[in-house]
Scaffold this motif. Structure first.
Motif, PDB file in Angstrom:
ATOM      1  N   TYR A 259       0.875  -1.166   0.000  1.00 40.84           N
ATOM      2  CA  TYR A 259       0.000   0.000   0.000  1.00 40.84           C
ATOM      3  C   TYR A 259       0.910   1.214   0.000  1.00 40.84           C
ATOM      4  O   TYR A 259       1.797   1.339   0.860  1.00 40.84           O
ATOM      5  CB  TYR A 259      -0.912   0.034   1.228  1.00 40.84           C
ATOM      6  N   LEU A 263      -1.910   6.684   5.180  1.00 39.40           N
ATOM      7  CA  LEU A 263      -2.909   5.852   5.833  1.00 39.40           C
ATOM      8  C   LEU A 263      -3.737   6.742   6.754  1.00 39.40           C
ATOM      9  O   LEU A 263      -3.182   7.558   7.495  1.00 39.40           O
ATOM     10  CB  LEU A 263      -2.223   4.755   6.642  1.00 39.40           C
ATOM     11  N   GLN A 267     -10.030   4.835   6.479  1.00 37.99           N
ATOM     12  CA  GLN A 267      -9.872   3.690   5.591  1.00 37.99           C
ATOM     13  C   GLN A 267     -10.147   2.374   6.330  1.00 37.99           C
ATOM     14  O   GLN A 267      -9.951   2.292   7.551  1.00 37.99           O
ATOM     15  CB  GLN A 267      -8.454   3.678   5.015  1.00 37.99           C
ATOM     16  N   LEU A 351      -6.387   0.779  -1.015  1.00 38.11           N
ATOM     17  CA  LEU A 351      -7.166   0.937   0.211  1.00 38.11           C
ATOM     18  C   LEU A 351      -7.787   2.329   0.202  1.00 38.11           C
ATOM     19  O   LEU A 351      -7.069   3.334   0.138  1.00 38.11           O
ATOM     20  CB  LEU A 351      -6.245   0.774   1.421  1.00 38.11           C
ATOM     21  N   ALA A 352      -9.098   2.407   0.248  1.00 37.09           N
ATOM     22  CA  ALA A 352      -9.777   3.702   0.188  1.00 37.09           C
ATOM     23  C   ALA A 352     -10.964   3.721   1.133  1.00 37.09           C
ATOM     24  O   ALA A 352     -11.685   2.731   1.261  1.00 37.09           O
ATOM     25  CB  ALA A 352     -10.245   4.010  -1.232  1.00 37.09           C
ATOM     26  N   GLY A 353     -11.152   4.852   1.808  1.00 37.62           N
ATOM     27  CA  GLY A 353     -12.313   5.022   2.662  1.00 37.62           C
ATOM     28  C   GLY A 353     -13.444   5.663   1.880  1.00 37.62           C
ATOM     29  O   GLY A 353     -13.313   6.013   0.709  1.00 37.62           O
ATOM     30  N   SER A 360     -10.042   9.021  -5.139  1.00 39.90           N
ATOM     31  CA  SER A 360      -8.682   8.916  -4.611  1.00 39.90           C
ATOM     32  C   SER A 360      -7.660   9.111  -5.722  1.00 39.90           C
ATOM     33  O   SER A 360      -7.661   8.373  -6.723  1.00 39.90           O
ATOM     34  CB  SER A 360      -8.440   7.573  -3.912  1.00 39.90           C
ATOM     35  N   HIS A 377     -12.151  -1.542  -0.483  1.00 35.12           N
ATOM     36  CA  HIS A 377     -12.984  -0.368  -0.254  1.00 35.12           C
ATOM     37  C   HIS A 377     -14.446  -0.776  -0.370  1.00 35.12           C
ATOM     38  O   HIS A 377     -14.767  -1.887  -0.820  1.00 35.12           O
ATOM     39  CB  HIS A 377     -12.662   0.743  -1.260  1.00 35.12           C
TER      40      HIS A 377
END
Length: 450
Positions: A259, A263, A267, A351-353, A360, A377
């Motif tokens: 990743y 961070l 997420q 990795l995405a919130g 993103s 995600h």
């Protein structure tokens, strides 16, 4: 007969977060300013004071500042530190002697414009008027957040009639992560957004979902809204395109999942860590590593909590005191060195919130690296529109760790079987999102306003 030299169009770019800041939106800002300078614009950037970046956010990348086109003029209007100042010795005399009155006046200002960066916007307008009197600006571009830049562009326009464009690299009144309005009805932010959009010559959004949300709420401005997606910067990813993954079917090596990026608490960190732990039960991934390259949050206070969520000892960068899950925190990587992290990776973990409005900016770099990408995600986020058609995408379409683990296993197999033809196809998909390509329509729009 002599002719006068052609005057370059002059743009004022209001971008609070600009190098050496390392805020998440700074790369779009850097790329926009550089793109305009390369196309013969006279570019002046108004950015955050260096004291704020060093003392309040504590997040800077000095090497990134070196990548700003030297033709760009950077000014840094003042900002009140009332919200963040904790050292009594640095309080103003007024605040030291009448602290309650000082607080009440500050809070009254917040009711007029509800953002702690309002003073920066005010000082930006004052400075812009002085520069405009000497050498006029043709157009203003304001990017948010913070959205004091939008208010400053609006006020400068009211005073000078200079047209302005607002760039929503973030959302002002929509909570992207909760997928609901960010303010209650009647909050001043709604009035300010309506006021800004009513006079903007254009409003720019990073994806169609965000454009649609705003068009529905501000229909009078809908015909002036456009999408300019994020992209990737070839000048910062010099090694990625040609670097071959290290793994080979005939000479197996431990697979390196990575990743790359900041961070954050928004997420699904635990889901990623749990999925990777499950994936390592497969014999082919038993010795695989998940490397985390980047900062832990945007403030120093975020680090220990995020390390704990990764399953790491909060006081160490390894797994010495807990069972080894194969997760390694490798620390921050300067943006100018980011291509090395991609080149050393076999599989990238996206990795995405957030929910459907999130794209993103990092996903564009991931695609440019031409590696298998595993999505971690919520289903249906806007980034899936960008990834659709990318031949090395593995999407569980779920945040269930078991299903994500299956995607990780499939991506690991693809990394070992990856052919030059597949990598070339992945790279072709990414080429549509270089900064030069995606920023072309914005530059063309600005030309029509000068």
């Amino acid at each position: 007969m002599t002719t006068e030299p052609r005057r370059r169009p002059r743009v004022l770019y209001l971008s609070f977060y600009f190098p050496p800041s390392r805020a998440s939106g700074v790369y779009r800002a850097r790329a926009t300013a550089n793109h305009l300078a390369a196309r013969d614009w006279d570019v002046t950037v108004f950015a955050a004071p260096l004291r704020f970046l060093h003392e309040v956010t504590g997040s800077v990348d000095e090497k990134l500042a070196e990548t700003v086109d030297p033709r760009i003029r950077v000014e840094r209007p003042d900002l009140s530190h009332f919200k963040w100042e904790r050292d009594l010795r640095r309080f103003s005399r007024f605040r030291r002697t009448m602290p309650i009155l000082a607080r009440n006046l500050y809070e009254a200002g917040q009711r007029i414009f509800p953002e702690h960066y309002a003073s920066w916007g005010y000082h930006a307008v004052r400075k812009a008027l002085r520069l405009h009197a000497r050498h006029r600006f043709d157009v203003v571009v304001a990017t948010g957040n913070p959205f004091a830049s939008f208010a400053a562009a609006w006020l400068f326009h009211r005073l000078t009639r200079v047209p302005y464009v607002v760039d929503y690299r973030d959302s002002w009144t929509l909570d992207l992560f909760a997928d609901k309005p960010g303010f209650p009805d009647g909050h001043p932010a709604w009035g300010w957004e309506r006021r800004v959009l009513s006079r903007a010559s254009a409003a720019v959004f990073v994806n169609e979902a965000l454009r649609g949300w705003h068009a529905e709420r501000y229909p009078a401005a809908a015909d002036r809204m456009m999408v300019v997606p994020n992209g990737w910067d070839p000048d910062l990813l010099t090694e990625v395109g040609d670097a071959e993954p290290a793994v080979r079917p005939d000479a197996p090596a431990p697979l390196r999942f990575s990743y790359v990026g900041t961070l954050t608490a928004a997420q699904p960190v635990e889901e990623m860590a749990s999925a990777f732990e499950i994936a390592r039960r497969h014999p082919d991934l038993a010795d695989a590593e998940l490397n985390i390259y980047g900062h832990l949050g945007f403030f120093q206070s975020s680090q220990s909590a995020l390390l704990e969520r990764l399953g790491l000892d909060g006081d160490r960068r390894d797994t010495a005191n807990v069972p080894d899950r194969g997760i390694r925190y490798r620390g921050p990587v300067a943006k100018t060195q980011i291509s090395r992290a991609y080149a050393d990776s076999d599989v990238l973990v996206f990795l995405a919130g957030g929910a459907r409005y999130v794209t993103s900016g990092k996903i564009f770099e991931y695609m440019a690296a031409a590696r298998p990408i595993v999505s971690v995600h919520a289903p249906g986020i806007a980034a899936t529109e960008v990834l659709r058609g990318y031949p090395l995408w593995f999407n569980a379409d779920s945040l269930d760790p078991e299903q994500i683990a299956q995607s990780m296993m499939a991506a690991g197999k693809m990394a070992r079987d990856l052919t030059p033809e597949l990598r070339a196809a992945a790279r072709r998909h990414a080429e549509a999102y270089t900064r030069e390509t995606v920023l072309g329509p914005l530059e063309a729009k600005l030309r029509t306003l000068t």
